[in-house]
Scaffold this active site. Sequence first.
Site, PDB file in Angstrom:
ATOM      1  N   GLY A  10       0.781  -1.238   0.000  1.00  0.00           N
ATOM      2  CA  GLY A  10       0.000   0.000   0.000  1.00  0.00           C
ATOM      3  C   GLY A  10       0.808   1.281   0.000  1.00  0.00           C
ATOM      4  CB  THR A  11       4.404   2.164  -0.541  1.00  0.00           C
ATOM      5  OG1 THR A  11       4.640   1.521  -1.785  1.00  0.00           O
ATOM      6  CG2 THR A  11       4.941   1.319   0.611  1.00  0.00           C
ATOM      7  CG  ASN A  12       2.538   3.084  -5.782  1.00  0.00           C
ATOM      8  OD1 ASN A  12       2.941   4.092  -6.369  1.00  0.00           O
ATOM      9  ND2 ASN A  12       3.186   1.931  -5.833  1.00  0.00           N
ATOM     10  CG  MET A  39      -0.652  -7.839  -6.740  1.00  0.00           C
ATOM     11  SD  MET A  39       0.241  -6.836  -7.951  1.00  0.00           S
ATOM     12  CE  MET A  39       1.361  -8.065  -8.607  1.00  0.00           C
ATOM     13  CG  ASN A  75      -2.470  -1.343 -13.133  1.00  0.00           C
ATOM     14  OD1 ASN A  75      -2.363  -1.483 -11.920  1.00  0.00           O
ATOM     15  ND2 ASN A  75      -1.817  -2.121 -13.989  1.00  0.00           N
ATOM     16  CG  HIS A  79       2.633  -3.113 -15.209  1.00  0.00           C
ATOM     17  ND1 HIS A  79       2.167  -4.296 -14.679  1.00  0.00           N
ATOM     18  CD2 HIS A  79       3.619  -3.448 -16.077  1.00  0.00           C
ATOM     19  CE1 HIS A  79       2.842  -5.305 -15.204  1.00  0.00           C
ATOM     20  NE2 HIS A  79       3.730  -4.821 -16.057  1.00  0.00           N
TER      21      HIS A  79
HETATM   22  C1  GAR Z   1       3.868  -1.567  -7.207  1.00  0.00           C
HETATM   23  O1  GAR Z   1       5.226  -1.568  -7.466  1.00  0.00           O
HETATM   24  C2  GAR Z   1       3.089  -1.737  -8.485  1.00  0.00           C
HETATM   25  O2  GAR Z   1       3.770  -1.314  -9.616  1.00  0.00           O
HETATM   26  C3  GAR Z   1       2.887  -3.227  -8.542  1.00  0.00           C
HETATM   27  O3  GAR Z   1       2.714  -3.621  -7.205  1.00  0.00           O
HETATM   28  C4  GAR Z   1       3.480  -2.771  -6.380  1.00  0.00           C
HETATM   29  C5  GAR Z   1       2.647  -2.424  -5.169  1.00  0.00           C
HETATM   30  O4  GAR Z   1       3.394  -1.811  -4.180  1.00  0.00           O
HETATM   31  N1  GAR Z   1       1.755  -3.533  -9.351  1.00  0.00           N
HETATM   32  C6  GAR Z   1       1.714  -4.531 -10.234  1.00  0.00           C
HETATM   33  O5  GAR Z   1       2.631  -5.300 -10.392  1.00  0.00           O
HETATM   34  C7  GAR Z   1       0.414  -4.635 -10.995  1.00  0.00           C
HETATM   35  N2  GAR Z   1       0.546  -5.517 -12.098  1.00  0.00           N
HETATM   36  P1  GAR Z   1       2.643  -1.016  -3.031  1.00  0.00           P
HETATM   37  O6  GAR Z   1       1.528  -1.919  -2.510  1.00  0.00           O
HETATM   38  O7  GAR Z   1       3.677  -0.765  -1.983  1.00  0.00           O
HETATM   39  O8  GAR Z   1       2.103   0.250  -3.625  1.00  0.00           O
END
Ligand code: GAR
Length: 185
Positions: free
Chosen positions: A11-13, A80, A95, A97
């Site tokens: 969940g950092t994004n 995901m 999204n 990616h």
């Molecule tokens: C992110 O790096 C994002 O690009 C990736 O999951 C990570 C989530 O990190 N998403 C995918 O691979 C989607 N296909 P986060 O939960 O710390 O934000």
Amino acid sequence: MKIGVMCSGNGTNFENIVTNPICRQNEVVLMIHNTKKCGAVKRAAKWGIPHVRIPHKDEDKMIEMFKVWRVDLIVLAGYMRVIKNPSSFPCPIINVHPSLLPKYKGLNVVERAMEAGETKTGCTVHYVNEELDSGQIITQAEVDILPDDTVESLTKAIQRKEYAILPMAIEMFRKEYEKNVNSKV
Ligand code: GAR
């Protein structure tokens, strides 16, 4: 503008969207997650953002919740699972990616880019359509793959770029959204 976020992981994004000054004109009104141990839940609680777990197959429930919260934009921030019926959702979905699409769609893309001997990779923000990681690209950022990079170090470097481009993409969307809202007044 009201934003709904969907997460599966840390969940950092998601937290970056909540705290980044570029996004200050928006309100994150709801976070939907699909996993039991989802780091995004603690972050939602910290910021007082309503959150709910909905199994990935129950898109009707997600659609209902986003409608109730009158969401204008849905952001997949580390969600995901594939959204099967994006056009049934009440608003556009974007999204983030961790590759330079159209290269490396799907899973394990950081590893795959390294194993392929790429010297650069990056991240992409794109609209979600019926095809996996194939919707219109909004913005991208490149990241060099350094000789001593590991999957972990490269993933972190890519995420640092994600924290920059995802808020920018949301702001680009908001400006268009505001224009449309104002032209209807
Ligand atoms: C992110 O790096 C994002 O690009 C990736 O999951 C990570 C989530 O990190 N998403 C995918 O691979 C989607 N296909 P986060 O939960 O710390 O934000």
